[in-house]
Write a protein that holds these residues in place. Structure first.
Motif, mmCIF file in Angstrom:
data_model
loop_
_atom_site.group_PDB
_atom_site.id
_atom_site.type_symbol
_atom_site.label_atom_id
_atom_site.label_comp_id
_atom_site.label_asym_id
_atom_site.label_seq_id
_atom_site.Cartn_x
_atom_site.Cartn_y
_atom_site.Cartn_z
ATOM 1 N N GLN A 18 -62.166 40.727 -0.893
ATOM 2 C CA GLN A 18 -61.196 41.734 -1.345
ATOM 3 C C GLN A 18 -60.272 41.150 -2.418
ATOM 4 O O GLN A 18 -59.969 41.815 -3.406
ATOM 5 C CB GLN A 18 -60.373 42.250 -0.168
ATOM 6 C CG GLN A 18 -61.157 43.122 0.785
ATOM 7 C CD GLN A 18 -60.361 43.498 2.015
ATOM 8 O OE1 GLN A 18 -59.392 42.841 2.385
ATOM 9 N NE2 GLN A 18 -60.783 44.579 2.666
ATOM 10 N N SER A 48 -60.879 43.380 -10.880
ATOM 11 C CA SER A 48 -60.366 44.654 -11.394
ATOM 12 C C SER A 48 -59.308 44.424 -12.462
ATOM 13 O O SER A 48 -59.266 45.121 -13.476
ATOM 14 C CB SER A 48 -59.779 45.488 -10.261
ATOM 15 O OG SER A 48 -60.774 45.874 -9.370
ATOM 16 N N HIS A 56 -52.998 51.780 -15.418
ATOM 17 C CA HIS A 56 -53.987 51.388 -14.417
ATOM 18 C C HIS A 56 -53.365 50.984 -13.085
ATOM 19 O O HIS A 56 -54.062 50.473 -12.210
ATOM 20 C CB HIS A 56 -54.817 50.227 -14.953
ATOM 21 C CG HIS A 56 -55.518 50.540 -16.236
ATOM 22 N ND1 HIS A 56 -56.519 51.478 -16.327
ATOM 23 C CD2 HIS A 56 -55.334 50.055 -17.488
ATOM 24 C CE1 HIS A 56 -56.939 51.541 -17.578
ATOM 25 N NE2 HIS A 56 -56.231 50.692 -18.304
ATOM 26 N N ASP A 100 -52.365 52.741 -10.535
ATOM 27 C CA ASP A 100 -52.937 53.436 -9.382
ATOM 28 C C ASP A 100 -54.298 52.864 -8.996
ATOM 29 O O ASP A 100 -54.637 52.803 -7.812
ATOM 30 C CB ASP A 100 -53.063 54.936 -9.659
ATOM 31 C CG ASP A 100 -51.704 55.627 -9.688
ATOM 32 O OD1 ASP A 100 -50.789 55.145 -8.991
ATOM 33 O OD2 ASP A 100 -51.570 56.633 -10.403
ATOM 34 N N LEU A 101 -55.063 52.426 -9.965
ATOM 35 C CA LEU A 101 -56.357 51.810 -9.692
ATOM 36 C C LEU A 101 -56.178 50.530 -8.862
ATOM 37 O O LEU A 101 -56.914 50.309 -7.897
ATOM 38 C CB LEU A 101 -57.074 51.476 -11.001
ATOM 39 C CG LEU A 101 -58.384 50.711 -10.877
ATOM 40 C CD1 LEU A 101 -59.473 51.659 -10.408
ATOM 41 C CD2 LEU A 101 -58.750 50.066 -12.182
ATOM 42 N N ARG A 139 -53.494 49.790 -6.975
ATOM 43 C CA ARG A 139 -52.915 50.152 -5.681
ATOM 44 C C ARG A 139 -53.974 50.611 -4.677
ATOM 45 O O ARG A 139 -53.826 50.405 -3.485
ATOM 46 C CB ARG A 139 -51.899 51.281 -5.848
ATOM 47 C CG ARG A 139 -50.565 50.810 -6.310
ATOM 48 C CD ARG A 139 -49.533 51.912 -6.243
ATOM 49 N NE ARG A 139 -48.253 51.402 -6.703
ATOM 50 C CZ ARG A 139 -47.446 52.054 -7.507
ATOM 51 N NH1 ARG A 139 -47.761 53.252 -7.931
ATOM 52 N NH2 ARG A 139 -46.310 51.514 -7.876
ATOM 53 N N LYS A 140 -55.030 51.247 -5.166
ATOM 54 C CA LYS A 140 -56.068 51.786 -4.290
ATOM 55 C C LYS A 140 -57.082 50.743 -3.839
ATOM 56 O O LYS A 140 -57.898 51.027 -2.972
ATOM 57 C CB LYS A 140 -56.795 52.933 -4.984
ATOM 58 C CG LYS A 140 -55.911 54.148 -5.193
ATOM 59 C CD LYS A 140 -56.633 55.237 -5.932
ATOM 60 C CE LYS A 140 -55.695 56.413 -6.207
ATOM 61 N NZ LYS A 140 -56.348 57.457 -6.982
ATOM 62 N N LYS A 141 -57.040 49.545 -4.413
ATOM 63 C CA LYS A 141 -57.992 48.499 -4.035
ATOM 64 C C LYS A 141 -57.720 48.047 -2.601
ATOM 65 O O LYS A 141 -56.569 47.947 -2.181
ATOM 66 C CB LYS A 141 -57.884 47.288 -4.968
ATOM 67 C CG LYS A 141 -58.239 47.537 -6.412
ATOM 68 C CD LYS A 141 -59.656 47.954 -6.613
ATOM 69 C CE LYS A 141 -60.603 46.808 -6.415
ATOM 70 N NZ LYS A 141 -62.003 47.184 -6.614
ATOM 71 N N GLN A 142 -58.798 47.783 -1.872
ATOM 72 C CA GLN A 142 -58.647 47.279 -0.507
ATOM 73 C C GLN A 142 -58.023 45.895 -0.548
ATOM 74 O O GLN A 142 -58.372 45.067 -1.386
ATOM 75 C CB GLN A 142 -60.001 47.210 0.183
ATOM 76 C CG GLN A 142 -60.565 48.551 0.530
ATOM 77 C CD GLN A 142 -61.855 48.417 1.324
ATOM 78 O OE1 GLN A 142 -62.415 47.352 1.444
ATOM 79 N NE2 GLN A 142 -62.314 49.528 1.859
#
Length: 81
Positions: free
Chosen positions: A18, A25, A49, A51-52, A54-57
Motif C-alpha cells: 500500500q 501514485s 490530484h 482526492d486521488l 486521499r482515496k488510496k488504501q
C-alpha cells in the motif's frame, strides 16, 4: 491549481504494498517526494490530484503544508578537542 507541498500520513496498519502504491501514485501524477519519515510523506504535487491520493488504501490524512517563508536554520555540531 498550483503545485503545493502536502503531508501524507500513512495509516499504522498499512502494508508495504500500500505504501509503494501511494508513492507510485505520487510519481505518476508528476509529484515529487521530498522526504519520507516513519509513517509520514512530504511531497509536492498539483492540488487537483489531492482526492486521488486521499482515496488510496493506507492513507490516513492528506493536508497542505505552508512554510510561510521561514528560514531553516543550519544545525552545526561542534566537536571539542
Amino acid at each position: 491549481m498550483p503545485v503545493e507541498t502536502h503531508i501524507i500520513r500513512v495509516a499504522d496498519n498499512a502494508t508495504l504494498s500500500q505504501v509503494e502504491g501511494i508513492l507510485r501514485s505520487l510519481l505518476g501524477i508528476g509529484g515529487k517526494v521530498e522526504i519520507v519519515v516513519q509513517k509520514s510523506i512530504i511531497a509536492t504535487f498539483n492540488s487537483d490530484h489531492i482526492d486521488l491520493i486521499r482515496k488510496k488504501q493506507g492513507v490516513m490524512l492528506v493536508g497542505g503544508v505552508n512554510f510561510r517563508g521561514r528560514k531553516v536554520r543550519k544545525v552545526v555540531k561542534g566537536s571539542s578537542q
